[in-house]
Write a protein that holds these residues in place. Structure first.
Motif, mmCIF file in Angstrom:
data_model
loop_
_atom_site.group_PDB
_atom_site.id
_atom_site.type_symbol
_atom_site.label_atom_id
_atom_site.label_comp_id
_atom_site.label_asym_id
_atom_site.label_seq_id
_atom_site.Cartn_x
_atom_site.Cartn_y
_atom_site.Cartn_z
ATOM 1 N N UNK A 105 0.830 -1.212 0.000
ATOM 2 C CA UNK A 105 0.000 0.000 0.000
ATOM 3 C C UNK A 105 0.859 1.254 0.000
ATOM 4 N N UNK A 106 1.993 1.186 0.716
ATOM 5 C CA UNK A 106 2.856 2.357 0.815
ATOM 6 C C UNK A 106 3.800 2.444 -0.382
ATOM 7 N N UNK A 107 3.891 1.366 -1.146
ATOM 8 C CA UNK A 107 4.803 1.341 -2.288
ATOM 9 C C UNK A 107 6.262 1.342 -1.854
ATOM 10 N N UNK A 108 6.560 0.604 -0.779
ATOM 11 C CA UNK A 108 7.942 0.526 -0.286
ATOM 12 C C UNK A 108 8.294 -0.945 -0.075
ATOM 13 N N UNK A 109 9.557 -1.231 0.259
ATOM 14 C CA UNK A 109 9.941 -2.606 0.555
ATOM 15 C C UNK A 109 9.629 -2.900 2.025
ATOM 16 N N UNK A 110 9.444 -4.184 2.358
ATOM 17 C CA UNK A 110 9.187 -4.534 3.760
ATOM 18 C C UNK A 110 10.292 -4.034 4.697
ATOM 19 N N UNK A 111 11.508 -3.889 4.164
ATOM 20 C CA UNK A 111 12.610 -3.423 5.016
ATOM 21 C C UNK A 111 12.334 -2.040 5.583
ATOM 22 N N UNK A 112 11.653 -1.214 4.806
ATOM 23 C CA UNK A 112 11.354 0.143 5.282
ATOM 24 C C UNK A 112 10.472 0.063 6.527
ATOM 25 N N UNK A 113 9.491 -0.844 6.478
ATOM 26 C CA UNK A 113 8.595 -1.003 7.627
ATOM 27 C C UNK A 113 9.389 -1.502 8.828
ATOM 28 N N UNK A 114 10.242 -2.491 8.571
ATOM 29 C CA UNK A 114 11.060 -3.045 9.660
ATOM 30 C C UNK A 114 11.931 -1.952 10.292
ATOM 31 N N UNK A 115 12.455 -1.076 9.445
ATOM 32 C CA UNK A 115 13.281 0.029 9.942
ATOM 33 C C UNK A 115 12.490 0.905 10.910
ATOM 34 N N UNK A 116 11.233 1.126 10.580
ATOM 35 C CA UNK A 116 10.395 1.967 11.438
ATOM 36 C C UNK A 116 10.070 1.267 12.759
ATOM 37 N N UNK A 117 10.087 -0.055 12.734
ATOM 38 C CA UNK A 117 9.804 -0.801 13.966
ATOM 39 C C UNK A 117 10.921 -0.541 14.980
ATOM 40 N N UNK A 118 12.165 -0.482 14.473
ATOM 41 C CA UNK A 118 13.315 -0.273 15.365
ATOM 42 C C UNK A 118 13.159 0.984 16.207
ATOM 43 N N UNK A 119 12.656 2.059 15.578
ATOM 44 C CA UNK A 119 12.537 3.321 16.313
ATOM 45 C C UNK A 119 11.219 3.407 17.088
ATOM 46 N N UNK A 120 10.375 2.413 16.908
ATOM 47 C CA UNK A 120 9.107 2.440 17.650
ATOM 48 C C UNK A 120 8.018 3.254 16.967
ATOM 49 N N UNK A 121 8.317 3.827 15.791
ATOM 50 C CA UNK A 121 7.289 4.592 15.082
ATOM 51 C C UNK A 121 6.206 3.651 14.571
ATOM 52 N N UNK A 122 6.634 2.415 14.264
ATOM 53 C CA UNK A 122 5.670 1.379 13.908
ATOM 54 C C UNK A 122 5.809 0.270 14.938
ATOM 55 N N UNK A 123 4.664 -0.294 15.299
ATOM 56 C CA UNK A 123 4.655 -1.288 16.353
ATOM 57 C C UNK A 123 4.316 -2.644 15.753
ATOM 58 N N UNK A 124 5.056 -3.656 16.208
ATOM 59 C CA UNK A 124 4.791 -5.020 15.780
ATOM 60 C C UNK A 124 3.940 -5.675 16.857
#
Ligand code: ADP
Ligand code: ZN
Length: 729
Positions: A157-176
């Motif tokens: 949906x965002x038109x990015x690679x899954x790695x981008x999402x994973x990167x955001x998880x590290x900083x806590x901006x995205x939650x798993x």
């Protein structure tokens, strides 16, 4: 006698899959046996695909060569009711069975094993570094207000690679998070007190309650604001009390937070939601809960009709006249009509609600096939707006301007009192045509037979057929002269310029579907406007659909003649509906509203009917006209659309069919065409149309089948059959 709904291990069963094979294939029932309707996984060549146990195998294949069903999936079997409905709808719309099954099983991840699954949602942290890709992910999450996504879905949906999402998880901006799958929906309480109904509303609700629990169709007609929603929520309450499930279909854009909040206020919990803005995880959950009976009320767009309800007792089709109920791609069907069909298989009640019913439903009520309930007045103090025409032939209007002095005055009057005014123009973009002033060339789409529409907001020309866009060229592509390309005519973006010039102090909002990236963003803007965030609202037809703007007291229709120009058989009906819907936006609260229609032909019968407010007179006249011509709803039609990369073969097939119309003539049906379609090319594919007309009682589908069987259609050519066509383009 063997029980026909259960197959012992090793029995021959026929399995329908959603693969384009044409018909069910035989397999052997698996270890432990299987039920009719069971969802199973079967080997198909080297793959494994999902299918449904459709019946006894047809015995054409050698038993010894059959492969066994791989496994039975952990979902309730498809019920007879849904199987019968899919079969019957497939026959009616002339759709293959695999394509029908696809409609009912389209949710990705549907058949993966239960348990929990990792989802990604908005976290509280801040990314240590802002990038464009990261911003895109956060925007999708924001736009969906806290919903959780599967990784692949979010990335896509965002038109990015899954790695981008994973990167955001590290900083806590995205939650798993591990989301347990398939939680039941909270119970709704039908016995919470609803609003106190007016006498009119109370009578309507009683009548609907009396029809609960059995098949029957009721047309619920009432002006916008008369309380149709309040009334049909009482039918929902009755259905829930009977322990059955209810479905409310809304045009996608009307699926608003406001509506869900109303359901929550009435029943104490939110319903299940089904539309394109719902995440895959939620869709999977809803599908399963529908099958288990663990969601009582589903509010959804047209495809919710194919959910595997355990016990569906009520279908409400709100705004039943809305053209978006007709699916115009893939399987061509009208969700309103198919709701009636499905209800007939599951003994459900159908409520068709509208301020401006389709002529089809109006005629069914006239003929006594549907019951009809009218709500006469608007609830509370709100009155129907007064409607007047502005005769544009008598208005002094400067060139490249579209708002008449009379309308300007009316808008000023309203906004000076702190009220809102709406200007309605059903044209997206800046200008519908871009013409070269040197040679007269109009810029068209390279892939379609359509003119390109300037979208200044995007700074591009856009094709409204295929969505293709290109920068506005400096030089004319035909004659090469520079600086001579000019926009012709207004779209909402251009109207916004005129509004800014005439009302420099006003706060202006433009509501056009293409200006919003998601339905949710659009809905948020609508909610802000309803709160008073704009003085002047400029909108396309999306504003006509069921939003409440309490401060709105004036609607100005920029071009009331626009819809009358087409040669479409429903042009008059559509204009009538749209104008009345738009006018209905004004004066919904205590303040009375006015609707002003700019027209160059105020004496046109349709414009006069709109102004007079005599709806029955309009429908009677329109019905008489259609009856005289033998067209729907007093006759039947089917559109045949041939499309392909080359024009020649399309006409060869069409002409061949036109020479062999015996099967059609046998049932008294007539063939028109083949002819190039009004939009003769879309996405680089040529299009040729034929139209078949028949009497109301004629066995049209059988005749079409016999007739079309004579055609040899090569792979490159697509032949689509549109039963009861709405669009003739
Ligand atoms: P429709 O569906 O016909 O457009 P609605 O049911 O949305 O009408 O009603 C219009 C507005 O009037 C809504 O805000 C609704 O809550 C309010 N309303 C309608 N009937 C009642 C009632 N009996 N009591 C209180 N408010 C009502
Ligand atoms: Zn195009």
């Amino acid at each position: 006698m063997p029980d026909e709904s259960w197959f012992a291990e090793g029995a021959r069963v026929s399995i329908l899959t959603a693969e384009p094979i044409g018909r069910p294939l035989d397999y052997l029932a698996p270890e432990g046996g299987c039920f009719l309707g069971a969802f199973v996984e079967v080997p198909l060549g080297p793959r494994r695909v999902v299918g449904v146990v459709w019946g006894v195998g047809d015995g054409r294949f050698d038993l010894a060569k059959l492969r066994p069903v791989a496994r039975v999936l952990d979902v309730p079997p498809m019920r007879d009711e849904l199987r019968s409905f899919l079969l019957r709808m497939g026959e009616y719309t002339m759709t293959s069975r695999p394509a029908m099954l696809r409609l009912a099983t389209r949710t990705p991840g549907l058949f993966e094993p239960p348990g929990s699954r990792r989802i990604y949602r908005l976290g509280s942290g801040v990314p240590e570094r802002e990038t464009e890709a990261r911003a895109k992910v956060l925007k999708v999450l924001h736009d969906h207000g806290g919903a959780g996504f599967y990784l692949s879905e979010l990335a896509q949906l965002a038109g990015v690679t899954p790695q981008v999402v994973k990167g955001l998880v590290k900083s806590g901006a995205v939650e798993e998070a591990e989301q347990p799958r398939d939680l039941p929906f909270p119970r709704l309480d039908a016995d919470l007190p609803g609003k106190t109904l007016s006498e009119d509303q109370g009578r309507a609700a009683d009548q609907l309650r009396a029809g609960a629990g059995a098949f029957g169709v009721t047309l619920l007609k009432g002006v916008t604001g008369s309380g149709k929603t309040e009334v049909y929520l009482e039918a929902v309450a009755e259905c829930l009390r009977q322990g059955r499930q209810a479905l409310v279909l809304l045009p996608e854009i009307a699926l608003s937070a406001e509506f869900l909040a109303r359901v929550e206020a009435r029943f104490g919990a939110r319903p299940g939601e089904w539309h394109s803005g719902v995440t895959q995880a939620e869709r999977r959950r809803l599908w399963r809960m529908a099958a288990q009976g663990d969601v009582q009320l589903v509010v959804g767009a047209r495809s919710a009709l194919f959910l595997p309800f355990r016990d569906l007792g009520l279908i409400v089709v709100d705004e039943e006249h809305d053209t978006s109920y007709k699916q115009e791609e893939g399987v061509l069907y009208n969700a309103r009509d198919m709701s009636v069909l499905r209800a007939s298989f599951c003994d459900a009640q159908v409520v068709l609600a509208s301020a401006t019913p389709s002529l089809e439903s109006w005629a069914n009520a006239e003929a006594g096939k549907y019951a009809r309930i009218d709500l006469h007045s608007r609830f509370g103090a709100s009155e129907l707006p007064q409607m007047h025409a502005i005769d544009m032939r008598e208005e002094p209007i400067e060139s490249v301007h579209w708002i008449s002095p009379t309308l300007v005055g009316a808008v000023l009057d309203r906004i000076s009192r702190g009220e809102q005014a709406m200007l309605f123009l059903n044209r997206r973009g800046y200008a519908p045509v871009t013409i070269c002033r040197a040679c007269g060339h109009q810029i068209g789409c390279d892939h379609c037979d359509a003119r390109m529409v300037e979208h200044r907001f995007l700074n591009r020309l856009v094709c409204h057929q295929c969505g293709e866009s290109k920068p506005i060229p400096a030089a004319c592509p035909a004659c090469g002269v520079e600086g001579k390309l000019a926009p012709v005519g207004p779209g909402v973006e251009r109207l916004a310029e005129e509004v800014a010039e005439r009302f420099p102090k006003a706060r202006v909002a433009v509501l056009s579907s293409d200006l919003f990236s998601t339905a949710r963003a659009l809905k948020e803007t609508i909610a802000e406007i309803a709160e008073g965030a704009a003085d002047i609202i400029i909108g396309t037809q999306i504003v006509a659909k069921g939003h409440n703007f309490p401060k709105l007291t004036l609607v100005g229709v920029i071009d009331a003649d626009l819809g009358l120009q087409g040669s479409d058989l429903r042009a008059a009906e559509r204009t009538f509906q749209l104008m009345r819907q738009v006018a209905g936006r004004a004066g919904r609260a205590e303040r009375p509203g006015v609707a002003l229609l700019q027209s160059y032909q105020p004496e046109h019968p349709v414009i006069r009917a709109i102004l007079s407010g005599d709806e029955e007179a309009f429908w009677k006249a329109e019905a008489a006209e259609r009856r005289a011509q033998g067209v729907p709803p007093y006759g039947r039609m089917a559109g045949i659309i041939l499309s392909g990369p080359e024009l020649q073969p399309l006409f060869e097939i069409g002409n061949e069919l036109a020479r062999r119309t015996e099967p059609l003539r046998r049932v008294g049906a007539q063939l028109f065409g083949p002819a190039p379609a009004p939009i003769a090319r879309v996405r680089g594919r040529h299009r040729v149309r034929m139209l078949v007309k028949a009497d109301k009682g004629a066995p049209l589908q059988a005749a079409l089948r016999a007739w079309l069987r004579q055609a040899k259609v090569p792979n490159a050519v697509r032949l689509a059959i549109d039963i009861d066509p709405q669009s003739f383009l």
